[in-house]
Design a protein around this motif. Sequence first.
Motif, PDB file in Angstrom:
ATOM      1  N   ARG A 202       0.856  -1.182   0.000  1.00 20.51           N
ATOM      2  CA  ARG A 202       0.000   0.000   0.000  1.00 20.51           C
ATOM      3  C   ARG A 202       0.891   1.230   0.000  1.00 20.51           C
ATOM      4  N   THR A 203       0.577   2.176  -0.882  1.00 18.93           N
ATOM      5  CA  THR A 203       1.366   3.396  -0.975  1.00 18.93           C
ATOM      6  C   THR A 203       0.897   4.425   0.051  1.00 18.93           C
ATOM      7  N   SER A 204       1.662   5.493   0.180  1.00 15.91           N
ATOM      8  CA  SER A 204       1.300   6.579   1.090  1.00 15.91           C
ATOM      9  C   SER A 204       0.022   7.282   0.652  1.00 15.91           C
ATOM     10  N   LYS A 205      -0.364   7.091  -0.626  1.00 21.11           N
ATOM     11  CA  LYS A 205      -1.616   7.669  -1.137  1.00 21.11           C
ATOM     12  C   LYS A 205      -2.779   6.685  -1.049  1.00 21.11           C
ATOM     13  N   ASN A 206      -2.520   5.571  -0.316  1.00 23.52           N
ATOM     14  CA  ASN A 206      -3.541   4.546  -0.061  1.00 23.52           C
ATOM     15  C   ASN A 206      -3.916   3.736  -1.303  1.00 23.52           C
ATOM     16  N   ASP A 207      -3.027   3.715  -2.282  1.00 22.88           N
ATOM     17  CA  ASP A 207      -3.207   2.842  -3.441  1.00 22.88           C
ATOM     18  C   ASP A 207      -2.514   1.503  -3.169  1.00 22.88           C
ATOM     19  N   SER A 208      -3.006   0.440  -3.773  1.00 23.40           N
ATOM     20  CA  SER A 208      -2.394  -0.876  -3.604  1.00 23.40           C
ATOM     21  C   SER A 208      -1.769  -1.340  -4.916  1.00 23.40           C
ATOM     22  N   THR A 240       3.893   0.453   2.454  1.00 22.65           N
ATOM     23  CA  THR A 240       3.738  -0.506   3.545  1.00 22.65           C
ATOM     24  C   THR A 240       3.529  -1.871   2.930  1.00 22.65           C
ATOM     25  N   LEU A 242       1.878  -5.246   3.098  1.00 29.88           N
ATOM     26  CA  LEU A 242       0.724  -5.846   3.771  1.00 29.88           C
ATOM     27  C   LEU A 242       1.019  -7.317   4.053  1.00 29.88           C
TER      28      LEU A 242
END
Length: 243
Positions: A202-208, A240, A242
């Motif tokens: 997951r990126t800092s922009k909440n994309d996976s 991050t 997961l």
Amino acid sequence: MYIIKLDAIDSTNSYLKDLASVTLPRDYSVVVAEVQTKGRGQMGSVWDSESGKNLTASVFKRLPNFIITNQFYISMAVSLAIFKTLNHYNLPQIRIKWPNDILSADKKICGILIENIIKSNKIQGCIIGLGLNVNQKTFENLPQASSMSLLTGVIFDKDEILSAILEQLKFYFNSIETENYAEIKREYEAVLFRKNKPSTFRTSKNDSFSGIIQGVTETGELKVWTEDGIIKTFDLKEITLLY
């Protein structure tokens, strides 16, 4: 070795930082607390630990004039010291989750927080904070957490574990002082969680996105083979991994 044992404190890392602000503590000075009221983790997270059940400690290591660009080798060395210690206690499937969480059977059992003391653009020493789940049996609202006791059914002696960790820290810091960096990196990458396996990030922009961990750079970025067929590097603030 100089060990300070406390019943309770806000943070063992903060205790050593306060000492270091006056004069650098002795090499391998250790602060151990039965409970931390404000234990800290990576990226400002809070480390929650049941009183008296776990090993919450900080160690001061002198590193005179250590080059800042090599600081991730400190993180790798500390992670390996914990890894090697826990290997002696028959814990299942121990791995290091980038950058320095310690997992057993895919459950987090140890968090590490390293804070460097810097003067004149050189590292003079580091404070190694660790929270190791030893004998705690319940973790409310923490489905990915576990402890040595839960994973093995054994009640452990925390002082014995601390002594073993300190011995391993001395071994790996000797490798740092002799600049055996290639071997430290090789060992670290060999036990990296989900290396060479398809994983989700997951990126800092909440994309996976999906990718495969290839290893780390010398400065600590994670190398990921991405879906578009190229290897990209990411720092801790960018992605991050997961579970």
